[in-house]
Design an enzyme around this catalytic site. Structure first.
Site, mmCIF file in Angstrom:
data_model
loop_
_atom_site.group_PDB
_atom_site.id
_atom_site.type_symbol
_atom_site.label_atom_id
_atom_site.label_comp_id
_atom_site.label_asym_id
_atom_site.label_seq_id
_atom_site.Cartn_x
_atom_site.Cartn_y
_atom_site.Cartn_z
ATOM 1 N N HIS A 118 2.602 4.705 -4.837
ATOM 2 C CA HIS A 118 3.186 5.848 -5.534
ATOM 3 C C HIS A 118 3.358 5.468 -6.997
ATOM 4 O O HIS A 118 2.991 4.343 -7.404
ATOM 5 C CB HIS A 118 4.517 6.241 -4.880
ATOM 6 N N GLY A 130 5.783 4.468 -8.623
ATOM 7 C CA GLY A 130 6.557 3.238 -8.832
ATOM 8 C C GLY A 130 5.603 2.041 -8.913
ATOM 9 O O GLY A 130 5.703 1.202 -9.812
ATOM 10 N N HIS A 131 4.648 1.980 -7.960
ATOM 11 C CA HIS A 131 3.661 0.895 -7.999
ATOM 12 C C HIS A 131 2.820 0.996 -9.271
ATOM 13 O O HIS A 131 2.529 -0.009 -9.911
ATOM 14 C CB HIS A 131 2.716 0.983 -6.797
ATOM 15 N N GLY A 138 0.807 -1.214 0.000
ATOM 16 C CA GLY A 138 0.000 0.000 0.000
ATOM 17 C C GLY A 138 0.835 1.256 0.000
ATOM 18 O O GLY A 138 2.028 1.227 -0.308
#
Ligand code: PAF
Length: 300
Positions: free
Chosen positions: A57, A59-60, A54
């Site tokens: 950001h 990147g995810h 969770g």
């Protein structure tokens, strides 16, 4: 989850009606049983899986975009896994904001989000797995965060058995973790292809991490030095032997509250080598206050 209803739009420049987007509804499930019900609806489609803790950001989101390119259905899990935190304060302070996360995932048109309702929901079905890692879990993060990889191996194995994807996506920022997860799949989940995706960085080069949210403005400036040090090492890689580079660049970490390591290692077994034609990466870890940051770069 409520989504904005589609409205027909006239594209005046082309005098055409914009095509309606396929009605989309993200499913959020909290139990393995509800996840299985959703998975059954997509049984002949390829599943791409992005496990997360969770506090999402960009990147995810970039991992999700890779998953969308490769698979028909994308599943994201959000689970702050207690067994991988070697420091109880790090676990306590780990940022969490499900509402924000779900908004982001819904914007990305993720198909299914799995947010286990309890630690037991994940761990109840655990059967211990033996994995041969040939020492890749013992250096760097393995040495500085005792027990961390044991927790990662436990949760990723459980998530792989629960979700049963064809593809699973992990960032190269956690490069050592990526290698370990590839080994788990090779030994125990042969039908899952583990795909490493490039590190997403902010405009200053700082590798995106959920922990960056805990840095104040001054800390962020300091944090940018991590990538500067890595790039500097890359520029000198062919001119000096690795032992000298490791020593000199570790020295450059002295402005951080706790410099942890600066190491140069071969890219698949994480052993030290001196031959400059063998593929290597430089790895860095340091704390700013209580916030621990890591990064790495390909050298050749
Ligand atoms: O990289 C992470 O966010 C975590 O280690 C992972 C892979 C989701 C397991 O909890």
């Amino acid at each position: 989850m409520k989504l904005q209803k589609y409205k027909k739009k006239i594209d005046k420049t082309k005098n055409t009606v914009a095509l309606p987007r396929i009605r989309y509804k993200m499913k959020v499930v909290e139990t393995i049983s509800n996840l299985n019900t959703e998975l059954l609806k997509h049984s002949n489609k390829s599943i791409g899986f992005v496990p997360t803790m969770g506090s999402l950001h960009d990147g995810h989101l970039s991992l999700i975009n890779y998953a969308q390119l490769k698979s028909e259905i994308v599943i994201v899990s959000i689970f702050v896994n207690p067994t991988q935190f070697n420091d109880p304060n790090d676990f306590k302070n780990y940022p969490s904001n499900h509402k924000n996360d779900l908004d982001k995932l819904s914007n990305e048109k993720v198909d299914i989000v799995f947010i286990p309702k309890s630690v037991n929901e994940i761990y109840a079905s655990e059967k211990p797995l033996k994995i041969r890692l040939d020492g890749i879990d013992k250096v760097m993060e393995g040495k500085h965060r005792k027990g961390h990889f044991d927790g990662v191996i436990r949760v990723v194995s459980l998530l792989f058995s629960i979700v049963r994807p064809q593809f699973a996506f992990f960032g190269e920022k956690d490069y050592q973790q990526l290698l370990i997860i590839k080994s788990i799949a090779k030994e125990h989940f042969k039908s899952i292809e583990v795909i490493g995706c490039p590190t997403k960085r902010d405009k200053n080069g700082l590798a995106l991490s959920s922990r960056n949210l805990l840095l104040n403005e001054d800390d962020q400036k300091k944090a940018i030095n991590l990538i500067k040090i890595l790039k500097h090492c890359k520029s000198l890689f062919n001119n000096y032997d690795n032992t000298k580079l490791e020593k000199d660049f570790f020295e450059k970490l002295k402005d951080f509250s706790i410099p942890e390591y600066f190491e140069i290692r071969e890219i698949s077994c994480l052993k030290r080598v001196e031959d400059k034609t063998t593929k290597q990466r430089a790895f860095i870890a340091a704390k700013i206050g209580n916030i621990r940051l890591i990064d790495n770069i390909e050298l050749n």
